[in-house]
Write a protein that holds these residues in place. Structure first.
Motif, PDB file in Angstrom:
ATOM      1  N   GLU A 101      -6.899   2.814   3.718  1.00  0.00           N
ATOM      2  CA  GLU A 101      -7.831   2.773   2.580  1.00  0.00           C
ATOM      3  C   GLU A 101      -7.310   1.860   1.475  1.00  0.00           C
ATOM      4  N   ASP A 102      -6.018   1.933   1.184  1.00  0.00           N
ATOM      5  CA  ASP A 102      -5.425   1.056   0.161  1.00  0.00           C
ATOM      6  C   ASP A 102      -5.633  -0.412   0.514  1.00  0.00           C
ATOM      7  N   ILE A 103      -5.361  -0.741   1.770  1.00  0.00           N
ATOM      8  CA  ILE A 103      -5.459  -2.145   2.195  1.00  0.00           C
ATOM      9  C   ILE A 103      -6.905  -2.621   2.160  1.00  0.00           C
ATOM     10  N   MET A 104      -7.835  -1.788   2.581  1.00  0.00           N
ATOM     11  CA  MET A 104      -9.243  -2.181   2.572  1.00  0.00           C
ATOM     12  C   MET A 104      -9.786  -2.315   1.145  1.00  0.00           C
ATOM     13  N   LYS A 105      -9.379  -1.417   0.256  1.00  0.00           N
ATOM     14  CA  LYS A 105      -9.852  -1.515  -1.129  1.00  0.00           C
ATOM     15  C   LYS A 105      -9.218  -2.695  -1.849  1.00  0.00           C
TER      16      LYS A 105
ATOM     17  N   GLU B  62       7.619   9.934  -3.098  1.00  0.00           N
ATOM     18  CA  GLU B  62       6.231  10.390  -3.026  1.00  0.00           C
ATOM     19  C   GLU B  62       5.310   9.249  -2.596  1.00  0.00           C
ATOM     20  N   PHE B  63       5.526   8.072  -3.175  1.00  0.00           N
ATOM     21  CA  PHE B  63       4.681   6.916  -2.845  1.00  0.00           C
ATOM     22  C   PHE B  63       4.919   6.464  -1.403  1.00  0.00           C
ATOM     23  N   ALA B  64       6.167   6.541  -0.959  1.00  0.00           N
ATOM     24  CA  ALA B  64       6.507   6.034   0.375  1.00  0.00           C
ATOM     25  C   ALA B  64       6.115   6.979   1.503  1.00  0.00           C
TER      26      ALA B  64
ATOM     27  N   PRO C   1       0.822  -1.215   0.000  1.00  0.00           N
ATOM     28  CA  PRO C   1       0.000   0.000   0.000  1.00  0.00           C
ATOM     29  C   PRO C   1       0.852   1.258   0.000  1.00  0.00           C
ATOM     30  N   LYS C   2       0.203   2.391  -0.083  1.00  0.00           N
ATOM     31  CA  LYS C   2       0.864   3.678   0.076  1.00  0.00           C
ATOM     32  C   LYS C   2       1.703   3.642   1.350  1.00  0.00           C
ATOM     33  N   GLY C   3       2.958   4.107   1.240  1.00  0.00           N
ATOM     34  CA  GLY C   3       3.892   4.013   2.361  1.00  0.00           C
ATOM     35  C   GLY C   3       4.958   2.971   2.130  1.00  0.00           C
TER      36      GLY C   3
END
Length: 665
Positions: free
Chosen positions: A498-502, A484-486, A475-477
């Motif tokens: 949100e990334d993990i849930m989606k 930027e992504f991290a 996920p993001k991070g």
């Protein structure tokens, strides 16, 4: 072929420490294995003949974890073969005993004993060595004391084991224990005189050193502090002949992470941490030895240096940077793979090894490259890279491929919001039958600036063998996709959640054989934080296992080895100037909402995420009547799942699996 067994990992061989001989005719490496009965790891040096590609075990005392080449035929390694060593160690006396062995046969002979705990050592000539060793300003040096004075000092050290005096931070470090006033000090050792001479001062901690080609000079990175360690460091040159130390860099607010000689310059990596904080990706710089002028040779580079591709099937380390000829070779993490690259003094980067998987460590001699890494679902093996082709040289772990059924991760790309795509994987159960309903486990990586990839991960393979779908994502991070992504500073538990849930939504929508009412979640470190966050923000998971977690950012700040600088950087501010922000991002704040049965796993010497984190969340869940259990491992640290004692690693995986079996099957 049979299904993978829980304890199969105790039969794995873990490879590390790869080094060519000076002339490149041989290479040596360390092979580690587990002794479950004695509950420890056994390590021996192995030798590879480059011409014949034959390899064989060189040492057999099971304690040879580190070594250096003295010349083309002799290897120096540390060990404990003297029956009096145990008694000396128990008295509080620190020392490192070295042995020399010829690669063509014969017994290892004692070379010398250094009256310090040596961390790294490199030969300058047959009698002279440069090394780093642990020094403590509060302890008298034993060298030079009379026998009476020595015994008095040892008695004092033994008595002081019953209490600790702390007057700086960090006062402990994960994996090293209490380190108050400990420094890795640079020394010159002359074996023929048995003389150990300090080079750096009492308060400078040396993180690495590198000798130049003729071994007349060394470059090292040092950090000097007395009360509070910060992340700012400096680059120094040590002249062996004159015994002089000179600081090279002019800047005073920079974190140097690697340095070595490249031609007549110093090539180094580092960051000022101003734009993306402490996790900011390093760039490459050249330092002029005389003027200290620093020049960035990769101003547009946004690449993660080193390997952060996760696996629970490693042990030991090796080169991730190495100068050879006109190039600095280095490992990078890109997307979900770890590659080998090289850079010249002009900043030109070339991809050397770009196959999928993970280059864990390497060595290079001329145009010849050896590396230890993961390929496909194979465990660690030694490979040769020559003329653009890889060739596997060892088969220590081939039995896993031949005897066990494994589940191949299926990669997907999921758009979790407009223009934002993450990588994820799904592993089907072994002997999967279409149309049959299965339970599933969501596994969340640590870091957060690390990545999952497609390499072997034992716990996930075991759960697939136990009849689970296993799914995981970056996920993001996460690492591997630029700064930027991290960057999730100040956003923990929001866009990453949100990334993990989606991603979970995507998996359940597209893999219809997963029973959505029987899905569990687990993770360690950052993954433990996220597990705590998930169970306090949704009831969609039937069971959870929170490992080496964080539950309260204020206590993480005040009790851990990195908390006092990690938390202000990643969450924002301190508990005094931004308490509400800390509390807002703490899972403990929302513990009264939790309904999910949760198992907590923690170690009592985990100083990265201290056991107070698990104790608080566990106590809260018990207080609110949620079914929960805490398993605390004595004598283990943050690395329990990766390098903990064999019996503890068995028990850990057994506890997790039984918890999920109870609620998901």
């Amino acid at each position: 072929m049979e299904k993978l067994q829980l304890e199969d990992f105790t039969r794995f061989k873990f490879l590390s420490g790869l080094k060519y001989s000076p002339n490149g005719d041989y290479a040596a490496f360390v092979a580690h294995r587990m002794d479950v009965e004695e509950n420890k790891y056994l390590s021996n040096i192995w030798l590879l003949d480059i011409k014949s590609r034959k390899y064989f075990q060189l040492t057999s005392f099971n304690e040879e974890r580190g070594f250096v080449w003295l010349d083309n035929e002799n290897i120096l390694f540390s060990g404990s073969r003297n029956p009096k060593d145990k008694e000396k160690a128990e008295s509080g006396e620190e020392f490192t005993r070295y042995y020399k062995i010829n690669i063509h046969g014969g017994e290892a002979l004692e070379a010398f004993v250094i009256p310090k705990k040596v961390m790294n050592i490199e030969p300058i000539d047959e009698n002279t060595f440069l090394l780093t060793a642990i020094y403590n300003v509060n302890e008298k040096e034993l060298e030079g004391l009379s026998e009476e004075e020595k015994q008095k000092e040892l008695k004092k050290r033994k008595e002081e084991k019953d209490y600790k005096v702390l007057d700086e931070i960090p006062y402990w470090v994960n994996g090293a224990g209490f380190i108050n006033k400990n420094r890795e000090r640079l020394y010159l050792y002359r074996a023929n005189e048995n003389k150990l001479q300090p080079i750096t001062d009492e308060y400078t901690d040396v993180s690495l050193f590198k000798l130049n080609s003729d071994k007349s000079k060394a470059v090292f990175i040092g950090r000097t502090y007395k009360d509070k360690m910060n992340l700012v460091s400096n680059v120094y040159i040590y002249d062996v002949a004159s015994n002089e130390v000179k600081k090279i860099n002019r800047d005073e607010d920079f974190s140097y992470r690697y340095a070595d000689f490249l031609g007549d310059k110093i090539i180094c990596t580092g960051t000022d941490m101003k734009k993306y904080g402490i996790n900011e990706n390093s760039k490459f710089y050249l330092l002029d030895i005389d003027s200290g002028e620093k020049k960035c040779i990769t101003p547009d580079l946004d690449m993660s240096l080193g390997n952060s591709v996760g696996s629970d099937s490693r042990y030991g380390s090796g080169y991730s940077f190495k100068v050879e000829g006109d190039y600095l070779y280095f490992i990078s993490t890109e997307r979900y793979n770890a590659y080998l690259n090289r850079i010249d003094v002009n900043g030109k980067i070339e991809k050397v090894i770009a196959s999928d998987g993970s280059v864990d460590m390497f060595d290079v001699k001329g145009e010849n490259i050896l590396f230890i890494g993961f390929r496909g679902l194979k465990l660690l093996e030694l490979y040769e890279y020559k003329n653009g082709e890889e060739k596997q040289l060892t088969d220590f772990n081939e039995w896993v491929q031949k005897e066990r059924k494994l589940s191949k991760p299926e990669r997907v790309e999921v758009e979790t919001r407009a223009g934002h795509v993450i990588d994820g994987w799904i592993m089907r159960p072994i002997d999967y039958e279409e149309g049959k309903k299965y339970p599933a486990i969501l596994d969340i990586h640590g870091g957060p600036k690390t990545v999952y990839g497609e390499i072997y991960f034992h716990e996930m393979q075991y759960w697939a063998a136990e009849g689970y779908f296993v799914f995981f994502c970056n996920p993001k991070g996460s690492d591997g996709r630029g700064n930027e992504f991290a960057d999730i500073r100040g956003k923990y538990g929001t866009i990453d959640y949100e990334d993990i849930m989606k991603f979970t939504d995507y998996v359940l929508e597209n893999y219809k054989d997963i029973d959505p009412s029987r899905v569990g979640v687990t993770g360690g470190s950052y993954g433990g934080f996220m597990t705590n966050w998930i169970i306090s923000h949704t009831d969609r998971f039937k069971a959870a296992v929170s490992q080496r977690s964080i539950s309260n950012w204020t206590t993480e700040f005040g009790t851990t080895d990195i908390g006092y600088y990690f938390v202000p950087d990643q969450i924002g501010g301190t508990p005094w100037d931004n308490f509400e922000k800390h509390w807002e991002h703490s899972p403990l704040k929302y513990a009264d909402r939790v309904k999910t049965p949760t198992l907590f796993l923690h170690s009592d010497e985990d100083y990265r995420c201290w056991m107070a984190e698990a104790l608080q969340m566990f106590s809260a869940l018990k207080y609110f009547g949620v079914e929960s259990k805490l398993v605390l491992f004595h004598g283990e640290n943050h690395e329990l799942s990766r390098s903990g004692k064999p019996k503890h690693r068995i028990r850990r995986l057994k506890e997790i699996t039984e918890w999920f079996n109870k609620y998901l099957k």
